[in-house]
Write a protein that holds these residues in place. Structure first.
Motif, PDB file in Angstrom:
ATOM      1  N   TYR A   3      50.691 -21.741   5.038  1.00 34.32           N
ATOM      2  CA  TYR A   3      52.109 -21.876   4.701  1.00 34.32           C
ATOM      3  C   TYR A   3      52.815 -20.590   5.113  1.00 34.32           C
ATOM      4  O   TYR A   3      52.433 -19.507   4.675  1.00 34.32           O
ATOM      5  CB  TYR A   3      52.246 -22.111   3.193  1.00 34.32           C
ATOM      6  CG  TYR A   3      53.650 -22.451   2.733  1.00 34.32           C
ATOM      7  CD1 TYR A   3      54.160 -23.740   2.883  1.00 34.32           C
ATOM      8  CD2 TYR A   3      54.457 -21.489   2.123  1.00 34.32           C
ATOM      9  CE1 TYR A   3      55.434 -24.063   2.456  1.00 34.32           C
ATOM     10  CE2 TYR A   3      55.738 -21.802   1.692  1.00 34.32           C
ATOM     11  CZ  TYR A   3      56.223 -23.103   1.851  1.00 34.32           C
ATOM     12  OH  TYR A   3      57.486 -23.407   1.414  1.00 34.32           O
ATOM     13  N   PHE A  58      51.434 -26.516  -3.753  1.00 33.24           N
ATOM     14  CA  PHE A  58      50.415 -25.473  -3.628  1.00 33.24           C
ATOM     15  C   PHE A  58      50.505 -24.561  -4.851  1.00 33.24           C
ATOM     16  O   PHE A  58      51.552 -23.983  -5.129  1.00 33.24           O
ATOM     17  CB  PHE A  58      50.633 -24.662  -2.344  1.00 33.24           C
ATOM     18  CG  PHE A  58      49.720 -23.468  -2.228  1.00 33.24           C
ATOM     19  CD1 PHE A  58      48.336 -23.627  -2.280  1.00 33.24           C
ATOM     20  CD2 PHE A  58      50.234 -22.193  -2.081  1.00 33.24           C
ATOM     21  CE1 PHE A  58      47.485 -22.537  -2.181  1.00 33.24           C
ATOM     22  CE2 PHE A  58      49.384 -21.089  -1.985  1.00 33.24           C
ATOM     23  CZ  PHE A  58      48.005 -21.261  -2.038  1.00 33.24           C
ATOM     24  N   THR A 113      54.476 -23.985  -5.142  1.00 27.94           N
ATOM     25  CA  THR A 113      55.341 -24.231  -3.978  1.00 27.94           C
ATOM     26  C   THR A 113      55.272 -25.703  -3.587  1.00 27.94           C
ATOM     27  O   THR A 113      54.178 -26.250  -3.419  1.00 27.94           O
ATOM     28  CB  THR A 113      54.867 -23.389  -2.771  1.00 27.94           C
ATOM     29  OG1 THR A 113      54.885 -22.014  -3.134  1.00 27.94           O
ATOM     30  CG2 THR A 113      55.764 -23.608  -1.555  1.00 27.94           C
ATOM     31  N   GLY A 114      56.426 -26.335  -3.450  1.00 24.50           N
ATOM     32  CA  GLY A 114      56.479 -27.677  -2.870  1.00 24.50           C
ATOM     33  C   GLY A 114      56.295 -27.541  -1.366  1.00 24.50           C
ATOM     34  O   GLY A 114      57.122 -26.951  -0.696  1.00 24.50           O
ATOM     35  N   ILE A 115      55.160 -28.054  -0.849  1.00 31.94           N
ATOM     36  CA  ILE A 115      54.833 -27.823   0.555  1.00 31.94           C
ATOM     37  C   ILE A 115      55.876 -28.474   1.462  1.00 31.94           C
ATOM     38  O   ILE A 115      56.217 -27.947   2.518  1.00 31.94           O
ATOM     39  CB  ILE A 115      53.425 -28.377   0.874  1.00 31.94           C
ATOM     40  CG1 ILE A 115      52.375 -27.643   0.036  1.00 31.94           C
ATOM     41  CG2 ILE A 115      53.106 -28.206   2.357  1.00 31.94           C
ATOM     42  CD1 ILE A 115      51.011 -28.285   0.087  1.00 31.94           C
ATOM     43  N   SER A 160      43.135 -20.932  -6.391  1.00 29.33           N
ATOM     44  CA  SER A 160      44.373 -21.466  -5.845  1.00 29.33           C
ATOM     45  C   SER A 160      44.051 -22.715  -5.048  1.00 29.33           C
ATOM     46  O   SER A 160      42.932 -22.871  -4.558  1.00 29.33           O
ATOM     47  CB  SER A 160      45.029 -20.426  -4.941  1.00 29.33           C
ATOM     48  OG  SER A 160      45.295 -19.240  -5.664  1.00 29.33           O
ATOM     49  N   GLN A 195      60.163 -23.416  -5.007  1.00 32.58           N
ATOM     50  CA  GLN A 195      59.155 -22.566  -5.635  1.00 32.58           C
ATOM     51  C   GLN A 195      59.545 -22.205  -7.055  1.00 32.58           C
ATOM     52  O   GLN A 195      60.723 -22.021  -7.370  1.00 32.58           O
ATOM     53  CB  GLN A 195      58.992 -21.264  -4.837  1.00 32.58           C
ATOM     54  CG  GLN A 195      58.245 -21.477  -3.532  1.00 32.58           C
ATOM     55  CD  GLN A 195      58.127 -20.221  -2.711  1.00 32.58           C
ATOM     56  OE1 GLN A 195      59.089 -19.482  -2.581  1.00 32.58           O
ATOM     57  NE2 GLN A 195      56.948 -19.986  -2.155  1.00 32.58           N
ATOM     58  N   VAL A 251      54.505 -25.420   7.559  1.00 28.31           N
ATOM     59  CA  VAL A 251      53.059 -25.494   7.352  1.00 28.31           C
ATOM     60  C   VAL A 251      52.376 -25.574   8.712  1.00 28.31           C
ATOM     61  O   VAL A 251      52.752 -26.393   9.545  1.00 28.31           O
ATOM     62  CB  VAL A 251      52.682 -26.734   6.510  1.00 28.31           C
ATOM     63  CG1 VAL A 251      51.164 -26.821   6.348  1.00 28.31           C
ATOM     64  CG2 VAL A 251      53.350 -26.675   5.139  1.00 28.31           C
ATOM     65  N   ILE A 290      46.613 -22.130   2.439  1.00 29.26           N
ATOM     66  CA  ILE A 290      46.737 -23.050   1.297  1.00 29.26           C
ATOM     67  C   ILE A 290      45.574 -24.035   1.207  1.00 29.26           C
ATOM     68  O   ILE A 290      45.296 -24.569   0.145  1.00 29.26           O
ATOM     69  CB  ILE A 290      48.088 -23.802   1.302  1.00 29.26           C
ATOM     70  CG1 ILE A 290      48.267 -24.639   2.570  1.00 29.26           C
ATOM     71  CG2 ILE A 290      49.252 -22.815   1.136  1.00 29.26           C
ATOM     72  CD1 ILE A 290      49.494 -25.555   2.500  1.00 29.26           C
ATOM     73  N   GLU A 291      44.910 -24.310   2.341  1.00 33.70           N
ATOM     74  CA  GLU A 291      43.740 -25.203   2.287  1.00 33.70           C
ATOM     75  C   GLU A 291      42.725 -24.781   3.343  1.00 33.70           C
ATOM     76  O   GLU A 291      43.118 -24.310   4.414  1.00 33.70           O
ATOM     77  CB  GLU A 291      44.138 -26.660   2.554  1.00 33.70           C
ATOM     78  CG  GLU A 291      44.710 -27.368   1.342  1.00 33.70           C
ATOM     79  CD  GLU A 291      44.975 -28.844   1.615  1.00 33.70           C
ATOM     80  OE1 GLU A 291      44.285 -29.683   1.010  1.00 33.70           O
ATOM     81  OE2 GLU A 291      45.861 -29.148   2.431  1.00 33.70           O
ATOM     82  N   VAL A 340      45.818 -26.802  -3.203  1.00 35.33           N
ATOM     83  CA  VAL A 340      46.849 -27.828  -3.069  1.00 35.33           C
ATOM     84  C   VAL A 340      46.550 -28.978  -4.016  1.00 35.33           C
ATOM     85  O   VAL A 340      45.411 -29.436  -4.117  1.00 35.33           O
ATOM     86  CB  VAL A 340      46.895 -28.340  -1.603  1.00 35.33           C
ATOM     87  CG1 VAL A 340      47.802 -29.557  -1.492  1.00 35.33           C
ATOM     88  CG2 VAL A 340      47.378 -27.236  -0.670  1.00 35.33           C
ATOM     89  N   HIS A 372      49.386 -21.254  -6.395  1.00 34.39           N
ATOM     90  CA  HIS A 372      48.810 -19.954  -6.021  1.00 34.39           C
ATOM     91  C   HIS A 372      48.629 -19.110  -7.286  1.00 34.39           C
ATOM     92  O   HIS A 372      49.602 -18.689  -7.894  1.00 34.39           O
ATOM     93  CB  HIS A 372      49.732 -19.245  -5.025  1.00 34.39           C
ATOM     94  CG  HIS A 372      49.052 -18.128  -4.299  1.00 34.39           C
ATOM     95  ND1 HIS A 372      49.588 -17.481  -3.222  1.00 34.39           N
ATOM     96  CD2 HIS A 372      47.837 -17.545  -4.502  1.00 34.39           C
ATOM     97  CE1 HIS A 372      48.756 -16.557  -2.790  1.00 34.39           C
ATOM     98  NE2 HIS A 372      47.687 -16.560  -3.557  1.00 34.39           N
ATOM     99  N   VAL A 409      41.281 -19.671   0.303  1.00 36.97           N
ATOM    100  CA  VAL A 409      42.631 -20.070  -0.091  1.00 36.97           C
ATOM    101  C   VAL A 409      43.295 -18.931  -0.864  1.00 36.97           C
ATOM    102  O   VAL A 409      42.655 -18.293  -1.701  1.00 36.97           O
ATOM    103  CB  VAL A 409      42.570 -21.343  -0.961  1.00 36.97           C
ATOM    104  CG1 VAL A 409      43.946 -21.653  -1.561  1.00 36.97           C
ATOM    105  CG2 VAL A 409      42.076 -22.522  -0.136  1.00 36.97           C
ATOM    106  N   GLY A 410      44.544 -18.679  -0.565  1.00 34.85           N
ATOM    107  CA  GLY A 410      45.270 -17.595  -1.227  1.00 34.85           C
ATOM    108  C   GLY A 410      45.334 -16.329  -0.376  1.00 34.85           C
ATOM    109  O   GLY A 410      46.131 -15.437  -0.666  1.00 34.85           O
TER     110      GLY A 410
END
Lengths: 102, 222
Positions: free
Chosen positions: A96, B63, B23-25, B56, B30, A72, A22-23, B58, B65, A32-33
């Motif tokens: 994630y 997040f 997505t809420g981390i 994609s 989702q 995470v 994610i980062e 944050v 995607h 990312v992805g």
């Protein structure tokens, strides 16, 4: 693609988790992805780091399958544990990890 | 990710619809949103950029995607340079269609790994549909085949349009298309001579210059 593999495994009745980058900071090898799909036996397809931290991610993915909860993960050179598992390229990533299809 | 959301995502990918999963981390919540419906979303601004640049990332505790449809490459001309472009494009993730009405060129032996259409471009292109995730190459050097194909590409949302030929060839090509009613802004979308100017010699190096220019346009815009 990774998601098609995930789909196939789900249809075979396997337990599945999905790990997604994610980062990233610095020279992280996978963008990312990027995704890794893991089954309940620890089989995996895909990549989140070009091989550096996949082992640790698979372990956490098995936990996520067992608990049914996402989490995470952070890996980077500043983190002693991550250094041990080998993100030696100097980058940092956040991943994630979530159970899929539960 | 719950099974119904995952199935909806897989359907969107199969139908070449651009969607994003948000997505809420912290809480794991989702949802999926389609590009066409993103304008009214709370994250509309973020989503617009994310879809456009296939990026994609944050944003706050969410997040985003992006799942854009797979890239596609449509090549007019089952020619030598196409044979150089195809292996690289496959590795870069493109689905590839090669179109050439000349049966002697368009053979499965010469083009084993792609969808091969032994048809005139103006018959097959409307069926394929050129969307914003499609790159288009006109490589035959023959105006009878290239021109009608280019006319259709210019009316499409293809992110890259390239045409093989020297500056002189490109000049007369643009004149012919202008006579069909295309204006300068439209015609400027054609990359011709095709490829980045890297002094390429021979089919393999020209293929590299084409792949480089396609990639540059995809990632950085025209």
């Amino acid at each position: 693609m990774i998601l098609d593999q995930a789909s196939e495994w789900l249809n075979e009745g396997r337990k599945v988790a999905l790990a997604t980058v994610i980062e990233t900071w610095g020279s992280a090898p996978q963008p990312v992805g990027s995704q890794l799909v893991i089954d309940g036996e620890g089989n995996f397809i895909g990549s989140v780091s070009g091989g550096c931290v996949e082992g640790a991610v698979v372990t956490e993915a098995l936990d996520a399958i067992a608990s049914g909860k996402p989490k995470v993960l952070a890996f980077g050179v500043a983190d002693e544990t991550a250094w041990k598992v080998g993100l030696a390229c100097g980058g940092k990533i956040r991943v994630y990890v979530e159970p899929l299809g539960q | 990710m719950k099974r119904d959301l995952f199935d909806a995502l897989q359907n969107a990918r199969a139908e070449r619809r651009a969607v994003a999963v948000i997505t809420g981390i912290d809480n794991g919540e989702q949802r999926m949103i389609s590009r066409t419906g993103a304008g009214n979303d709370l994250l509309a601004g973020v989503l617009d950029v994310a879809f456009r640049f296939d990026q994609s990332g944050v944003h706050g505790d969410q997040f985003v995607h992006v799942y854009n449809p797979p890239l596609r490459l449509v090549i007019i001309g089952a020619v030598h340079i196409a044979q150089g472009v195809i292996p690289m494009a496959l590795q870069a993730g493109y689905d590839i269609s090669v179109i050439d009405p000349r049966g002697a060129f368009a053979t499965g032996a010469r083009f084993p790994d792609v969808a091969l259409h032994v048809e005139w471009p103006d018959e097959i292109l409307p069926k394929l549909g050129l969307d914003g995730r499609t790159a288009f190459l006109a490589l035959t050097h023959d105006p009878k085949i290239d021109d009608p194909a280019l006319a259709l590409a210019l009316k499409s949302e293809a992110f890259y349009i390239g045409a093989l030929g020297s500056k002189k060839t490109q000049g007369s090509r643009v004149d012919r298309l202008r006579a069909q009613g295309f204006d300068d802004a439209q015609l400027a979308r054609i990359h011709g001579p095709i490829g980045l100017a890297i002094g390429a010699k021979g089919a393999a190096e020209i293929a590299i210059s084409i792949m480089a220019e396609m990639t540059k346009t995809l990632r950085l815009g025209d």
